[in-house]
Write a protein that holds these residues in place. Structure first.
Motif, short mmCIF file in Angstrom:
data_model
loop_
_atom_site.label_atom_id
_atom_site.label_comp_id
_atom_site.label_asym_id
_atom_site.label_seq_id
_atom_site.Cartn_x
_atom_site.Cartn_y
_atom_site.Cartn_z
N LYS A 192 0.64 -1.15 -0.23
CA LYS A 192 -0.04 -0.19 0.00
C LYS A 192 1.10 0.96 -0.41
CE LYS A 192 -3.76 2.01 2.38
NZ LYS A 192 -4.98 2.25 3.23
N LYS A 193 1.66 0.92 0.40
CA LYS A 193 2.71 2.54 0.41
C LYS A 193 3.94 2.07 -0.76
CE LYS A 193 4.33 0.31 5.35
NZ LYS A 193 4.79 -0.02 6.10
N CYS A 194 3.82 1.52 -1.95
CA CYS A 194 3.60 2.12 -2.66
C CYS A 194 2.72 3.02 -3.66
CB CYS A 194 4.00 0.99 -3.84
SG CYS A 194 5.45 -0.33 -3.19
N GLN A 195 2.18 3.11 -3.19
CA GLN A 195 1.13 4.12 -4.03
C GLN A 195 0.62 4.10 -5.64
OE1 GLN A 195 1.71 8.09 -3.04
NE2 GLN A 195 1.26 7.62 -0.84
N LEU A 220 -6.22 -1.10 -0.91
CA LEU A 220 -5.89 -0.35 -1.50
C LEU A 220 -6.94 0.20 -1.65
CD1 LEU A 220 -3.75 -2.26 -1.67
CD2 LEU A 220 -2.93 -1.76 -2.94
N ILE A 262 -1.09 2.17 -8.38
CA ILE A 262 -3.24 2.27 -8.79
C ILE A 262 -3.13 2.05 -10.21
CG2 ILE A 262 -4.97 4.10 -9.43
CD1 ILE A 262 -3.06 6.48 -7.55
#
Length: 161
Positions: A41-44, A69, A46
């Motif tokens: 999730k920290k990688c963002q 997410l 999408i």
């Protein structure tokens, strides 16, 4: 530029007398996948779309991830070609994707995932473990031109414990 995040389903339970497609997740698998999804999730990242195998364990893993997410159910597609253990069906599926899609996530199975990440990634992965995630980036404009890309990230539960 195209990107794929390959995710192997979480550890499944063998304690039920059900078909392979209907095997549910094991508690340990759910816990491991929460670790992986929280880290990713920290990688963002999408995605344009998320694809999952129709197997229950893959769909359950996809649901955990999507909730974590904030991915809408509308953006999740269940595809029969992902219920593949060798990799040929999955490669064929990827090569026929709409070129308007640039970032995708695929929830699938081994040996197909390990084979694909080693064939198309830049880093050798001995085994994509259950709950394992591998992110690949490709310098291509269309999916049918799929060729060796770059391994951006690997996340395995054992590395987070």
């Amino acid at each position: 530029m195209k990107e794929i995040v390959f995710i192997r389903h979480a550890k499944s339970s063998w304690e039920y007398d059900v078909s392979d497609r209907e095997r549910p997740l094991k508690k340990r698998g759910i816990n491991d996948f929460h670790l992986v999804s929280n880290h990713f999730k920290k990688c963002q990242f999408i995605p344009d779309v998320v694809f999952s195998s129709p197997a229950k364990r893959a769909r359950q893993t996809c649901k955990i991830f999507s909730e974590k997410l904030n991915i809408s159910d509308f953006d999740i597609k269940i595809k029969e070609d992902i219920y593949d253990f060798g990799g040929n069906q999955l490669i064929g599926f990827i090569k026929t994707l709409d070129d308007s899609l640039s970032k995708i996530i695929i929830f699938g199975h081994n040996y197909a995932l390990t084979s694909l990440v080693n064939t198309y990634g830049s880093k050798y992965v001995e085994n994509v473990t259950t709950s394992g995630l591998v992110w690949l980036k490709f310098d291509i404009d269309n999916w049918k031109s799929l060729k060796k890309g770059k391994t951006i990230l690997t996340i395995f539960p054992r590395d987070l414990k």
